[in-house]
Design a protein around this motif. Sequence first.
Motif, short mmCIF file in Angstrom:
data_model
loop_
_atom_site.label_atom_id
_atom_site.label_comp_id
_atom_site.label_asym_id
_atom_site.label_seq_id
_atom_site.Cartn_x
_atom_site.Cartn_y
_atom_site.Cartn_z
N ARG A 167 2.82 6.60 0.82
CA ARG A 167 2.78 6.83 -0.63
C ARG A 167 3.08 8.30 -0.89
NH1 ARG A 167 -2.15 5.08 -4.74
NH2 ARG A 167 -1.19 5.81 -6.68
N LEU A 183 6.70 4.80 -3.24
CA LEU A 183 6.29 4.21 -1.97
C LEU A 183 7.45 4.26 -1.00
CD1 LEU A 183 4.39 1.03 -3.26
CD2 LEU A 183 3.37 3.16 -2.44
N VAL A 197 -5.31 3.13 3.63
CA VAL A 197 -5.21 2.28 2.45
C VAL A 197 -4.32 1.08 2.77
CG1 VAL A 197 -4.59 2.16 0.01
CG2 VAL A 197 -5.42 4.32 0.98
N VAL A 199 -2.20 -2.30 1.41
CA VAL A 199 -1.47 -2.73 0.22
C VAL A 199 -1.30 -4.24 0.26
CG1 VAL A 199 0.65 -2.48 -1.12
CG2 VAL A 199 -0.27 -0.52 0.12
N LEU A 220 -1.34 -0.79 -8.22
CA LEU A 220 -0.21 0.12 -8.09
C LEU A 220 0.89 -0.24 -9.08
CD1 LEU A 220 0.08 0.30 -4.20
CD2 LEU A 220 -0.96 1.99 -5.73
N ALA A 234 -3.87 -1.79 -4.04
CA ALA A 234 -4.24 -0.87 -2.97
C ALA A 234 -5.75 -0.85 -2.84
CB ALA A 234 -3.73 0.53 -3.27
N CYS A 260 -1.26 -9.16 2.91
CA CYS A 260 -1.09 -7.73 3.18
C CYS A 260 0.39 -7.43 3.40
CB CYS A 260 -1.90 -7.32 4.40
SG CYS A 260 -1.88 -5.54 4.73
N GLY A 263 0.57 -0.53 4.28
CA GLY A 263 -0.51 0.40 4.08
C GLY A 263 0.00 1.82 4.20
N TYR A 264 -0.87 2.78 3.87
CA TYR A 264 -0.44 4.18 3.93
C TYR A 264 -1.63 5.10 4.15
CZ TYR A 264 -1.66 3.80 -1.07
OH TYR A 264 -2.30 3.54 -2.26
N SER A 280 -9.82 4.86 -5.27
CA SER A 280 -8.94 4.11 -6.15
C SER A 280 -8.80 4.82 -7.48
CB SER A 280 -9.50 2.70 -6.39
OG SER A 280 -10.74 2.77 -7.02
#
Length: 293
Positions: A167, A183, A197, A199, A220, A234, A260, A263-264, A280
Amino acid sequence: MSLSPDNGMSPDEMRTRLEEIDTRIHKALIERAALEAGQSAGQNSELPLFRPERDADQIRQLVERHSGPLPLAALEQIWRDIICACTNLGADTAVYLDGTAELIEMLDLARFYFGFSVELVPASDASDVVGAVSDTAGDLGIIALNDRAELPWWRGLSETGARVRARLPFVVLDERPADLPALVLARDDRLVDTADVAVYDARWSDRLPGKLMDQGIEVLSFFRSANGVDALLAISGELTEEDVKTACVAAGAEPDVLRCVGGYAAPIDGENDQEDAFESTEPSGTGEGEPQE
């Protein structure tokens, strides 16, 4: 001989000192590139340009040890240029850009994070970026992050295709360059699945639950149609998919689809130099329980 009031050096002494520092920096860069090239040759393949977990860890260390008058954003860009230049030796990587965003902003973002040695390919929209990244391992995609999406492009993300891997911006600073929220997508078997995190692609046949933020879930982006609402969520990567489903139920409704899609690493607050943690972001909302349009 005039002396500088700041450090007691004359102009000639200052130039000599700067040349010595520049020489050391240059030699260190040559050594670093040689090490990267040697590692790549030992693996019989080029190192990937994008190694999100490693890159995030290096930038975190950079922020923690930084001091002095050099702006943090400038240092981050210099460091990313070094990383990209050393890991892209001989690599053939393309970065696909979301065509629904301003091209200038997308170019600034791509150059800031991936340097000038990669090929930048404008795509028509986010879905095209997903398709392009899914077709070729090693290529990357950047998609502008909008509260309300024109299409639910994240439906095209999959375990064997493109996934969310970062991200941007990673270091959050006031009035920073290359600050377009976005992203990064990638498809690479060497990428690990653990991330700060996670996603998720979530879909409801009714409205979006109004208390997702209360459960630590960030929206997001979302897309609403006559069939319901799609959302890109997220949430903490420590939670299982069943935990996320339970949180959605607690927020108002169980999703019809929940999977899923990547993620980041949690972004860094560069202004406060706080420890990294996923927090968040509260989405704006209406009384009907959906993000405000």
